[in-house]
Design a protein around this motif. Structure first.
Motif, PDB file in Angstrom:
ATOM      1  N   ARG A 104      57.942 -23.540   1.912  1.00  0.00           N
ATOM      2  CA  ARG A 104      59.518 -23.537   2.697  1.00  0.00           C
ATOM      3  C   ARG A 104      59.863 -21.985   2.428  1.00  0.00           C
ATOM      4  O   ARG A 104      60.412 -21.500   3.207  1.00  0.00           O
ATOM      5  N   SER A 108      60.844 -19.425   5.315  1.00  0.00           N
ATOM      6  CA  SER A 108      62.019 -18.590   5.190  1.00  0.00           C
ATOM      7  C   SER A 108      61.798 -17.185   5.140  1.00  0.00           C
ATOM      8  O   SER A 108      62.495 -16.317   5.974  1.00  0.00           O
ATOM      9  N   ARG A 109      60.915 -16.607   4.429  1.00  0.00           N
ATOM     10  CA  ARG A 109      60.580 -15.263   4.248  1.00  0.00           C
ATOM     11  C   ARG A 109      60.068 -14.750   5.741  1.00  0.00           C
ATOM     12  O   ARG A 109      60.653 -13.469   6.402  1.00  0.00           O
ATOM     13  N   GLU A 111      60.893 -16.117   8.540  1.00  0.00           N
ATOM     14  CA  GLU A 111      62.261 -15.848   9.546  1.00  0.00           C
ATOM     15  C   GLU A 111      63.282 -14.931   8.990  1.00  0.00           C
ATOM     16  O   GLU A 111      64.282 -14.944   9.824  1.00  0.00           O
ATOM     17  N   GLY A 112      62.981 -14.259   8.096  1.00  0.00           N
ATOM     18  CA  GLY A 112      63.895 -13.131   7.498  1.00  0.00           C
ATOM     19  C   GLY A 112      65.092 -13.678   6.673  1.00  0.00           C
ATOM     20  O   GLY A 112      66.010 -12.967   6.481  1.00  0.00           O
ATOM     21  N   ARG A 113      64.967 -15.013   6.434  1.00  0.00           N
ATOM     22  CA  ARG A 113      66.075 -15.587   5.321  1.00  0.00           C
ATOM     23  C   ARG A 113      65.536 -15.230   3.958  1.00  0.00           C
ATOM     24  O   ARG A 113      65.211 -16.065   3.260  1.00  0.00           O
ATOM     25  N   LEU A 114      65.797 -13.885   3.566  1.00  0.00           N
ATOM     26  CA  LEU A 114      65.243 -13.525   2.172  1.00  0.00           C
ATOM     27  C   LEU A 114      66.020 -14.095   1.106  1.00  0.00           C
ATOM     28  O   LEU A 114      65.228 -14.711  -0.017  1.00  0.00           O
ATOM     29  N   PRO A 115      67.203 -14.436   0.962  1.00  0.00           N
ATOM     30  CA  PRO A 115      67.942 -15.015  -0.192  1.00  0.00           C
ATOM     31  C   PRO A 115      67.471 -16.593  -0.311  1.00  0.00           C
ATOM     32  O   PRO A 115      67.076 -16.949  -1.343  1.00  0.00           O
ATOM     33  N   VAL A 116      66.966 -17.174   0.678  1.00  0.00           N
ATOM     34  CA  VAL A 116      66.876 -18.597   0.788  1.00  0.00           C
ATOM     35  C   VAL A 116      65.504 -18.511   0.262  1.00  0.00           C
ATOM     36  O   VAL A 116      64.881 -19.268  -0.547  1.00  0.00           O
ATOM     37  N   ALA A 117      64.363 -17.756   0.636  1.00  0.00           N
ATOM     38  CA  ALA A 117      63.238 -17.706   0.389  1.00  0.00           C
ATOM     39  C   ALA A 117      63.160 -17.167  -1.306  1.00  0.00           C
ATOM     40  O   ALA A 117      62.103 -17.834  -1.926  1.00  0.00           O
ATOM     41  N   GLU A 151      61.853  -6.605   1.114  1.00  0.00           N
ATOM     42  CA  GLU A 151      63.178  -6.120   0.869  1.00  0.00           C
ATOM     43  C   GLU A 151      63.052  -4.704   0.459  1.00  0.00           C
ATOM     44  O   GLU A 151      64.064  -3.891   0.157  1.00  0.00           O
TER      45      GLU A 151
END
Length: 233
Positions: A104, A108-109, A111-117, A151
């Motif tokens: 997951r 997430s990474r 998809e660009g959802r870096l804090p979630v990743a 990042e």
């Protein structure tokens, strides 16, 4: 042959296990349709027997295929990883839960959802180390390298990829080693250290080429684009 033997012996658990193994072999060969067919049937067999862990292993394979195939289904893969994690958690299986978090995190990474990743990678790393699972730990370290690169922290990325290479080598995971070496080379290029990047990139290309992996062409192109010579496979 093992699958046929289990079928003749009317051993559905053994048949499911053999089919699951064939699915994972086909996955590693990037034979996606064959892999999905075996894993889906193995999953059905395990589910009919109420064997959650076996079903969860199939879900992990199906999730990874959904991410890696030419037309990825990231939303579907995320749900498959979540389902697998829930089944593993019911059995307090640290490795399985860690792999679910890692999968997951990867999605997430992407998809660009870096804090979630980042949160998911950290959870996966803690569980992998608690369970002494070096393969999942190496996968997470490689993922953290990709996250750091996304990042813009290429020094951190290089550190993570280097640690992943060491672990993959230790457990003799050829594809993982190649993946981490490619990441290492990319980080060195981003840091302006092109001459140093040639060694890990050329080794990654050699490893991929040796198993006829589709990523070989991509790494060769990176070498060519940066005027770096590949080694001979």
């Amino acid at each position: 042959r093992a699958m046929e033997l289990y079928a003749r012996l009317e051993d559905p658990e053994g048949e499911a296990g053999a089919r699951c193994g064939l699915g994972h072999v086909a996955r590693l060969r990037e034979d996606w349709e064959v892999a999905v067919g075996h894993l889906e049937r193995a999953r059905e067999g395990y589910a009919a027997l109420g064997l959650d862990r076996g079903e969860a292993e199939c879900l992990l394979g199906l999730a990874e295929i959904a991410v890696l195939r030419p037309e990825p289904d990231l939303a579907g893969a995320f749900e498959l990883y979540r389902q697998a994690g829930r089944l593993f958690q019911d059995h307090n299986d640290l490795r399985g839960v860690a792999e679910s978090y890692w999968g997951r995190a990867e999605i997430s990474r992407i998809e660009g959802r870096l804090p979630v990743a980042a949160r998911l990678y950290d959870a996966a790393l803690d569980l992998a180390r608690a369970g002494h699972d070096q393969l999942v730990e190496a996968d997470v370290l490689r993922g953290l390298g990709d996250l750091a690169a996304a990042e813009g922290d290429h020094s951190e990325a290089l550190e993570r990829f280097t640690a992943a290479v060491e672990l993959y080598r230790h457990i003799m995971d050829q594809v993982g080693t190649a993946d981490a070496l490619a990441g290492q080379g990319g980080a060195l290029l981003a840091l302006g250290r092109g001459e140093e990047a040639a060694t890990p990139l050329a080794e990654a290309w050699k490893l991929y080429s040796g198993i006829r992996h589709s990523r070989a062409d991509r790494v060769r192109q990176v070498l060519a684009d940066n005027g770096l010579p590949p080694s001979k496979p």
